[in-house]
Scaffold this active site. Structure first.
Site, PDB file in Angstrom:
ATOM      1  N   GLU A  68      -2.484  -0.125 -10.153  1.00  0.00           N
ATOM      2  CA  GLU A  68      -1.850  -1.438 -10.220  1.00  0.00           C
ATOM      3  C   GLU A  68      -1.704  -2.063  -8.836  1.00  0.00           C
ATOM      4  OE1 GLU A  68      -1.377  -2.997 -13.002  1.00  0.00           O
ATOM      5  OE2 GLU A  68      -2.102  -1.230 -14.081  1.00  0.00           O
ATOM      6  N   HIS A  71      -4.809  -3.901  -7.952  1.00  0.00           N
ATOM      7  CA  HIS A  71      -4.825  -5.238  -8.557  1.00  0.00           C
ATOM      8  C   HIS A  71      -3.989  -6.210  -7.728  1.00  0.00           C
ATOM      9  CE1 HIS A  71      -7.057  -4.309 -12.123  1.00  0.00           C
ATOM     10  NE2 HIS A  71      -6.152  -3.494 -12.629  1.00  0.00           N
ATOM     11  N   ASP A 165      -8.912  -3.910 -18.283  1.00  0.00           N
ATOM     12  CA  ASP A 165      -9.605  -4.519 -17.150  1.00  0.00           C
ATOM     13  C   ASP A 165     -11.032  -4.917 -17.506  1.00  0.00           C
ATOM     14  OD1 ASP A 165      -7.391  -4.231 -15.453  1.00  0.00           O
ATOM     15  OD2 ASP A 165      -7.916  -2.160 -15.008  1.00  0.00           O
TER      16      ASP A 165
END
Length: 376
Positions: A68, A71, A165
């Protein structure tokens, strides 16, 4: 996400941890320490298996956080504001603003699985090296397990369906190919709904055949389908709101009530004649001080209505979502959080100007659909 607690910051981004994360650590720690490790490294004490299982589960949570964080870091480099990272039992979520280009969206989506692939490859390689060179069989077994789990997660995340994703990457490609971001979002969301249904079906078939692990697969499928359905609704909502201001949606003039009135006076003088279910509270100087939802008045016992102030049963301004009349409606709704959702109090300077309710948003969407401007 409801049920999450703030636990500091990662790369400057607020980190929230859901209550299900400790459950994830216990489940994976127990499975690793009682089954996987004893089968691979026999003849060790229970304490060693327990400790190694716990360490492996914690390393898995750290690898999910790294996924994460990739991202978040990539999104920030592409000019998007990142609001938070939330970890929970089925992985994690990074809340961020919309990206400006299809290329940026693709890179941000790909950064998570790529990070998991790198972690998986490094962990597997290190585990094999430790086992071969040093003979540290227990740490090697933990790293091998961690590596394979990350590789499986990376491959699963590359499935072409939102909110995974892979679905984001497909969405970016459709956006780039067609130039229509709304259409791309709807296509990815439909893929997520189909994938979620298939995962639920496969999971229940596995359970009926005696494999209780199918429950986990069905739970993942349920989550995917619910989130994908929400994203499809949002993709339908976005075109209807584009270009509109808060003033275009709000109910105005707004009904007000003085916050120092007791509940009985509010019922007698205001509630019985209003057409609205939510009132704007004002203080002695006429400034907005909160929102009063009329159903809350009905829950106040008759014996307490003379002594209870309406401000004591209202939502204070500090916990209300607010905006100005000229704010873009799409930005207003995107900024809502579970603690500060609809209705939204619209204020013009120090005066209440209107209220935006779910009914107001629904009316806009219905009018947009009647005009036939939504593409299939």
């Amino acid at each position: 996400m409801n049920g999450s607690v703030r636990m500091g910051r990662v790369l400057g981004v607020p980190l929230r941890v859901h209550w299900s994360v400790p459950l994830l650590v216990m489940l994976f720690g127990y499975s690793l320490g009682s089954r996987t490790l004893p089968a691979r490294v026999p003849d060790q004490s229970s304490a060693v298996y327990t400790l190694a299982g716990l360490v492996g589960a914690l390393l898995l949570v750290v690898s999910l956080l790294a996924h994460e964080a990739a991202h978040a870091l990539t999104a920030r480099r592409k000019g998007s504001q990142v609001q938070s990272i939330t970890l929970w039992a089925l992985g994690g979520m990074t809340e961020m603003g919309k990206l400006r280009t299809a290329g940026s969206a693709f890179v941000v989506a790909a950064s998570g699985p790529l990070t998991s692939l790198v972690i998986g490859a490094v962990a597997v390689g290190t585990g094999i090296g430790l086992d071969t060179v040093s003979g540290w069989s227990m740490p090697a077994a933990v790293l091998l397990w961690l590596g394979w789990v990350n590789l499986v997660l990376a491959v699963f995340n590359l499935l072409p369906a939102a909110p995974l994703d892979g679905g984001r990457m497909v969405q970016a490609l459709v956006w780039w190919r067609t130039g229509d971001q709304d259409r791309a979002e709807r296509a990815a969301a439909r893929g997520g709904q189909i994938l979620g249904f298939l995962l639920i079906a496969v999971g229940w078939i596995a359970v009926l055949r005696g494999a209780l692990s199918g429950l986990w697969l069905a739970l993942i499928g349920f989550f995917v389908m619910i989130v994908a359905s929400g994203e499809r609704r949002r993709a339908t909502l976005t075109p209807a709101l584009r270009g509109l201001r808060a003033a275009d949606a709000m109910t105005s003039p707004v009904e007000t009530c003085q916050d120092w009135l007791n509940v009985q006076r509010c019922v007698d003088e205001v509630a019985v004649r209003t057409r609205h279910s939510t009132l704007a509270l004002i203080d002695f100087e006429g400034r907005p001080s909160g929102l009063l939802h009329l159903p809350r008045l009905a829950r106040v016992p008759a014996s307490e209505r003379e002594t209870t102030r309406v401000r004591d049963v209202a939502t204070p301004l500090s916990k209300c979502a607010t905006c100005a009349p000229d704010d873009l409606l799409e930005d207003v709704l995107e900024g809502l959080t579970p603690g500060r959702g609809l209705p939204v109090l619209v204020t013009d300077g120090q005066q209440p100007a209107g209220i935006i309710t779910a009914h107001d948003i629904s009316r806009i969407v219905q009018r947009h659909a009647l005009r036939g401007t939504e593409s299939p």
